[in-house]
Design an enzyme around this catalytic site. Structure first.
Site, short mmCIF file in Angstrom:
data_model
loop_
_atom_site.label_atom_id
_atom_site.label_comp_id
_atom_site.label_asym_id
_atom_site.label_seq_id
_atom_site.Cartn_x
_atom_site.Cartn_y
_atom_site.Cartn_z
N ASP A 165 36.04 34.02 -7.62
CA ASP A 165 34.90 34.47 -6.81
C ASP A 165 34.80 35.98 -6.93
O ASP A 165 35.61 36.71 -6.34
CB ASP A 165 35.09 34.06 -5.35
CG ASP A 165 34.97 32.56 -5.13
OD1 ASP A 165 35.35 31.79 -6.04
OD2 ASP A 165 34.50 32.15 -4.05
N LYS A 233 26.82 32.67 -5.05
CA LYS A 233 27.42 32.60 -3.70
C LYS A 233 26.78 33.67 -2.82
O LYS A 233 26.55 34.79 -3.26
CB LYS A 233 28.93 32.81 -3.83
CG LYS A 233 29.70 32.84 -2.51
CD LYS A 233 31.19 33.00 -2.79
CE LYS A 233 31.99 33.23 -1.53
NZ LYS A 233 33.43 33.43 -1.80
N LYS A 269 26.98 28.34 -3.37
CA LYS A 269 28.01 28.39 -2.33
C LYS A 269 27.58 29.33 -1.21
O LYS A 269 27.70 30.54 -1.34
CB LYS A 269 29.35 28.85 -2.92
CG LYS A 269 30.48 28.96 -1.86
CD LYS A 269 31.79 29.40 -2.50
CE LYS A 269 32.87 29.68 -1.46
NZ LYS A 269 34.15 30.11 -2.05
#
Length: 338
Positions: A165, A233, A269
């Site tokens: 991430d 995300k 996400k």
């Protein structure tokens, strides 16, 4: 739930971008022209649609299915400065056995930790199928030189992270330096490749709370996908507002339209501030209505969360028994925006 596809090999992001943009040389001006040609987001319409989706009623059978699906989509997260190996092992134990009284309870998709604790999580999770996600690239600020960001990523991958991430350089993005953002994402994607050729999936965190406008969220989504993101995300969980339904709706539209344009699926996400089963169900409704049911799979949609799992477990237990359990039914995880 669909079977997860094989992970696509890494691509030459620059060459692909030139093809998609129809240019011989990728430049800031070419990226600016392309990104600013995207349709603008109707703020009022977006927020009204999100509000409407949030009112959908989910009945008992569908609710039980949605709760189990939401549990399977969680990246169970601890990203605190005081994290310890023991805390990470405890979180992994919870991921492996979310409800000790009910072995049929689904497991979360991943455990998300700082990169220096990825090896601890990998050892604790073993071959369970629960992935290790590690934050990288000077999370959460992203303020570091590129060699540091790449080393951060490579260390996490070598430690066993299945997913990375990363955070984008919001300063570069907001100043219109799209080429710098593109290159950083593309280089981090290459750093996710292991020596034997396998690779970690890359989630690109846009920190939508700092992007200010929905138009910027749309542009950052397309730029991230163009540069090689496997997931887009919303947030680090360290900035408020974090994940909101309207922002996620914009991102879901982006991945839907990206597949229409390229044939490639990219995951979404939302992370930060999603704490209740009711909230999670609203997001699942949006996934189905906006992107489509193909995204109703933990391979393509995740919740970045810590406290959400507890509420889902309590709601699941209530559906099974007709009564709420006491506060000691679930573990008390550390509080955070997640």
């Amino acid at each position: 739930m669909s079977t997860s596809p094989a992970l696509a090999p890494s691509v030459d992001a620059t060459a692909r971008a030139r093809d998609l943009l129809g240019v011989t040389r990728l430049s800031d001006s070419a990226l600016t022209s392309w990104l600013h040609s995207l349709p603008g987001v109707d703020q009022v319409g977006c927020e009204a649609r999100a509000a409407s989706l949030g009112t959908r009623s989910i009945k008992t059978t569908s609710k039980a299915w949605a709760i189990d699906l939401a549990i399977s989509m969680i990246d169970l997260t601890t990203l605190e400065g005081a994290d310890t190996p023991g805390k990470v092992r405890g979180l992994c134990a919870k991921a492996l056995t979310p409800d000790p009284t009910d072995p049929a309870t689904p497991r979360p998709a991943a455990v998300c930790v700082y990169g220096d604790l990825a090896a601890v999580a990998k050892k604790a999770l073993g071959s369970s199928g629960v992935n290790v996600a590690a934050v990288a690239t000077a999370f959460p600020s992203g303020r570091a030189l590129m060699p540091v960001k790449l080393a951060d990523t490579e260390d996490a991958v070598q430690a066993g992270a299945d997913e990375i991430d990363m955070v984008i350089d919001r300063g570069a993005f907001l100043s219109g330096d799209y080429l710098t953002v593109f290159r950083e994402i593309a280089q981090v994607a290459q750093a996710c490749v292991r020596p034997e050729g396998s690779r970690a999936r890359l989630k690109v965190i846009m920190e939508t709370g700092e992007l200010v406008t929905y138009d910027n969220v749309r542009r950052a989504s397309w730029l991230s996908m163009l540069a090689g993101a496997d997931f887009i995300k919303t947030s680090t969980g360290k900035v408020s507002p974090a994940a909101t339904l309207p922002v996620t709706l914009v991102m879901l539209e982006a991945v839907r339209d990206w597949r229409d344009a390229t044939g490639e699926m990219v995951g979404v996400k939302p992370a930060g501030g999603i704490r209740t089963s009711k909230d999670a169900v609203k997001f699942l409704v949006a996934v189905s209505e906006v992107a489509g049911d193909d995204w109703l799979d933990p391979y393509w949609f995740r919740f970045g969360a810590s406290s959400l799992l507890n509420d889902l477990l309590l709601q699941r237990q209530k559906l099974a028994t007709g009564a709420y359990s006491g506060a000691d039914y679930v573990t008390d995880d550390s509080p955070s925006l997640y």
